[in-house]
Scaffold this motif. Structure first.
Motif, PDB file in Angstrom:
ATOM      1  N   VAL A  96       0.809  -1.224   0.000  1.00 50.64           N
ATOM      2  CA  VAL A  96       0.000   0.000   0.000  1.00 50.64           C
ATOM      3  C   VAL A  96       0.841   1.272   0.000  1.00 50.64           C
ATOM      4  N   GLY A  97       2.185   1.136   0.009  1.00 54.59           N
ATOM      5  CA  GLY A  97       3.043   2.305  -0.120  1.00 54.59           C
ATOM      6  C   GLY A  97       3.552   2.893   1.185  1.00 54.59           C
ATOM      7  N   ASN A  98       3.635   2.092   2.239  1.00 51.75           N
ATOM      8  CA  ASN A  98       4.181   2.550   3.515  1.00 51.75           C
ATOM      9  C   ASN A  98       5.692   2.732   3.363  1.00 51.75           C
ATOM     10  N   VAL A  99       6.171   3.961   3.566  1.00 53.64           N
ATOM     11  CA  VAL A  99       7.577   4.290   3.315  1.00 53.64           C
ATOM     12  C   VAL A  99       8.512   3.519   4.243  1.00 53.64           C
ATOM     13  N   ASP A 100       8.162   3.400   5.512  1.00 55.77           N
ATOM     14  CA  ASP A 100       9.002   2.629   6.448  1.00 55.77           C
ATOM     15  C   ASP A 100       9.143   1.183   5.986  1.00 55.77           C
ATOM     16  N   ALA A 101       8.046   0.602   5.575  1.00 55.65           N
ATOM     17  CA  ALA A 101       8.068  -0.796   5.137  1.00 55.65           C
ATOM     18  C   ALA A 101       8.857  -0.959   3.841  1.00 55.65           C
ATOM     19  N   ILE A 102       8.738   0.002   2.942  1.00 56.59           N
ATOM     20  CA  ILE A 102       9.499  -0.057   1.688  1.00 56.59           C
ATOM     21  C   ILE A 102      10.997   0.013   1.988  1.00 56.59           C
ATOM     22  N   GLY A 106      13.485  -2.980   1.159  1.00 54.32           N
ATOM     23  CA  GLY A 106      14.640  -2.705   0.305  1.00 54.32           C
ATOM     24  C   GLY A 106      15.947  -3.100   0.972  1.00 54.32           C
ATOM     25  N   PHE A 107      16.058  -2.784   2.259  1.00 58.81           N
ATOM     26  CA  PHE A 107      17.241  -3.159   3.037  1.00 58.81           C
ATOM     27  C   PHE A 107      17.410  -4.673   3.050  1.00 58.81           C
ATOM     28  N   MET A 108      16.320  -5.392   3.293  1.00 53.33           N
ATOM     29  CA  MET A 108      16.380  -6.856   3.339  1.00 53.33           C
ATOM     30  C   MET A 108      16.737  -7.441   1.972  1.00 53.33           C
ATOM     31  N   GLU A 109      16.110  -6.910   0.930  1.00 55.89           N
ATOM     32  CA  GLU A 109      16.393  -7.437  -0.410  1.00 55.89           C
ATOM     33  C   GLU A 109      17.854  -7.217  -0.774  1.00 55.89           C
ATOM     34  N   TYR A 110      18.378  -6.040  -0.463  1.00 48.76           N
ATOM     35  CA  TYR A 110      19.747  -5.694  -0.849  1.00 48.76           C
ATOM     36  C   TYR A 110      20.774  -6.497  -0.059  1.00 48.76           C
ATOM     37  N   PHE A 111      20.619  -6.528   1.267  1.00 47.61           N
ATOM     38  CA  PHE A 111      21.642  -7.132   2.108  1.00 47.61           C
ATOM     39  C   PHE A 111      21.374  -8.587   2.481  1.00 47.61           C
ATOM     40  N   ASP A 117      19.397  -5.397  -7.298  1.00 48.56           N
ATOM     41  CA  ASP A 117      18.554  -4.571  -8.176  1.00 48.56           C
ATOM     42  C   ASP A 117      17.201  -4.272  -7.535  1.00 48.56           C
ATOM     43  N   LYS A 118      16.568  -5.307  -7.011  1.00 53.19           N
ATOM     44  CA  LYS A 118      15.271  -5.121  -6.363  1.00 53.19           C
ATOM     45  C   LYS A 118      15.418  -4.262  -5.107  1.00 53.19           C
ATOM     46  N   GLY A 119      16.486  -4.489  -4.337  1.00 51.85           N
ATOM     47  CA  GLY A 119      16.742  -3.696  -3.147  1.00 51.85           C
ATOM     48  C   GLY A 119      16.940  -2.225  -3.469  1.00 51.85           C
ATOM     49  N   MET A 120      17.737  -1.948  -4.499  1.00 49.37           N
ATOM     50  CA  MET A 120      17.974  -0.554  -4.901  1.00 49.37           C
ATOM     51  C   MET A 120      16.698   0.095  -5.418  1.00 49.37           C
ATOM     52  N   GLU A 121      15.890  -0.684  -6.119  1.00 47.84           N
ATOM     53  CA  GLU A 121      14.613  -0.156  -6.615  1.00 47.84           C
ATOM     54  C   GLU A 121      13.720   0.266  -5.441  1.00 47.84           C
ATOM     55  N   LEU A 122      13.636  -0.580  -4.425  1.00 46.86           N
ATOM     56  CA  LEU A 122      12.805  -0.264  -3.262  1.00 46.86           C
ATOM     57  C   LEU A 122      13.387   0.891  -2.458  1.00 46.86           C
ATOM     58  N   LEU A 123      14.697   0.912  -2.275  1.00 42.14           N
ATOM     59  CA  LEU A 123      15.322   2.012  -1.546  1.00 42.14           C
ATOM     60  C   LEU A 123      15.134   3.340  -2.281  1.00 42.14           C
ATOM     61  N   SER A 124      15.266   3.294  -3.598  1.00 40.31           N
ATOM     62  CA  SER A 124      15.045   4.511  -4.394  1.00 40.31           C
ATOM     63  C   SER A 124      13.592   4.969  -4.293  1.00 40.31           C
ATOM     64  N   ARG A 125      12.680   4.020  -4.306  1.00 40.51           N
ATOM     65  CA  ARG A 125      11.252   4.348  -4.169  1.00 40.51           C
ATOM     66  C   ARG A 125      10.971   5.016  -2.831  1.00 40.51           C
ATOM     67  N   VAL A 132      14.612  10.175   4.328  1.00 38.58           N
ATOM     68  CA  VAL A 132      16.023  10.551   4.367  1.00 38.58           C
ATOM     69  C   VAL A 132      16.892   9.321   4.610  1.00 38.58           C
ATOM     70  N   GLU A 133      16.414   8.428   5.488  1.00 41.96           N
ATOM     71  CA  GLU A 133      17.176   7.214   5.777  1.00 41.96           C
ATOM     72  C   GLU A 133      17.369   6.375   4.524  1.00 41.96           C
ATOM     73  N   ALA A 134      16.296   6.234   3.746  1.00 44.02           N
ATOM     74  CA  ALA A 134      16.379   5.445   2.511  1.00 44.02           C
ATOM     75  C   ALA A 134      17.324   6.109   1.523  1.00 44.02           C
ATOM     76  N   GLY A 135      17.239   7.426   1.409  1.00 45.76           N
ATOM     77  CA  GLY A 135      18.129   8.146   0.498  1.00 45.76           C
ATOM     78  C   GLY A 135      19.584   7.972   0.883  1.00 45.76           C
ATOM     79  N   TYR A 136      19.862   8.106   2.166  1.00 44.73           N
ATOM     80  CA  TYR A 136      21.237   7.957   2.639  1.00 44.73           C
ATOM     81  C   TYR A 136      21.740   6.538   2.435  1.00 44.73           C
ATOM     82  N   LEU A 137      20.923   5.555   2.748  1.00 44.91           N
ATOM     83  CA  LEU A 137      21.300   4.155   2.553  1.00 44.91           C
ATOM     84  C   LEU A 137      21.520   3.861   1.067  1.00 44.91           C
TER      85      LEU A 137
END
Length: 168
Positions: A96-102, A106-111, A117-125, A132-137
């Motif tokens: 549903v687009g919850n930013v914390d959950a995304i 994204g963190f889980m997919e990446y690490f 690729d999927k992790g970066m897509e979610l972190l970018s989203r 800010v946390e997602a952007g920095y990560l």
């Protein structure tokens, strides 16, 4: 309304129809209440859903999942039990687009799952949704984890945007 019934020769009044007092408040108010509950405890949300049909209906609304926060739970809480309600809760929040959950997904997919690729897509989203946390990560992953010059350049551009925003 009441109607009588015969039981052991005695007459009893049985309520045929009754209104649940919980239905007197509009769904919007219940949605706000349940969203506030979800901000404090996922377990309390699950308990409310199990309590009655009114709470189940309102607690299942997208608005509740969109605004829920998981910051008080350690990330490992969602990683260990992939088939538990907590994990399904996180998946629904991402849906549903919850930013914390995304951000967490994204963190889980990446690490954790090594799906960069999927992790970066979610972190970018999440980053585009003002996390800010997602952007920095995302920046750190681009700068440290990629040898592709285009990706590194993208990371540099992103850190400049974050730096000029004054949020970090």
């Amino acid at each position: 309304m009441a109607e009588s019934s015969q039981k052991d020769g005695k007459k009893e009044n049985v309520s045929v129809q009754h209104k649940c007092p919980l239905n007197l408040l509009p769904r919007e108010i219940w949605s706000r209440i349940i969203t506030m509950v979800t901000l404090n405890s996922i377990e309390d949300l699950f308990n409310m859903q199990a309590m009655c049909k009114v709470f189940l209906g309102v607690a299942s609304l997208d608005a509740v999942y969109k605004h829920a926060t998981m910051s008080y739970k350690p990330l490992v809480y969602f990683l260990i039990y992939l088939d538990r309600p907590e994990r399904r809760f996180l998946d629904r929040c991402v849906e549903v687009g919850n930013v914390d959950a995304i951000l967490w997904q994204g963190f889980m997919e990446y690490f954790q799952f090594d799906c960069r690729d999927k992790g970066m897509e979610l972190l970018s989203r999440a980053s585009t949704e003002d996390s800010v946390e997602a952007g920095y990560l995302c920046v750190m992953c681009l700068l440290c984890g990629h040898e592709d010059k285009d990706e590194v350049q993208r990371g540099v551009q992103m850190i400049e945007v974050i730096h000029t925003s004054g949020q970090v």
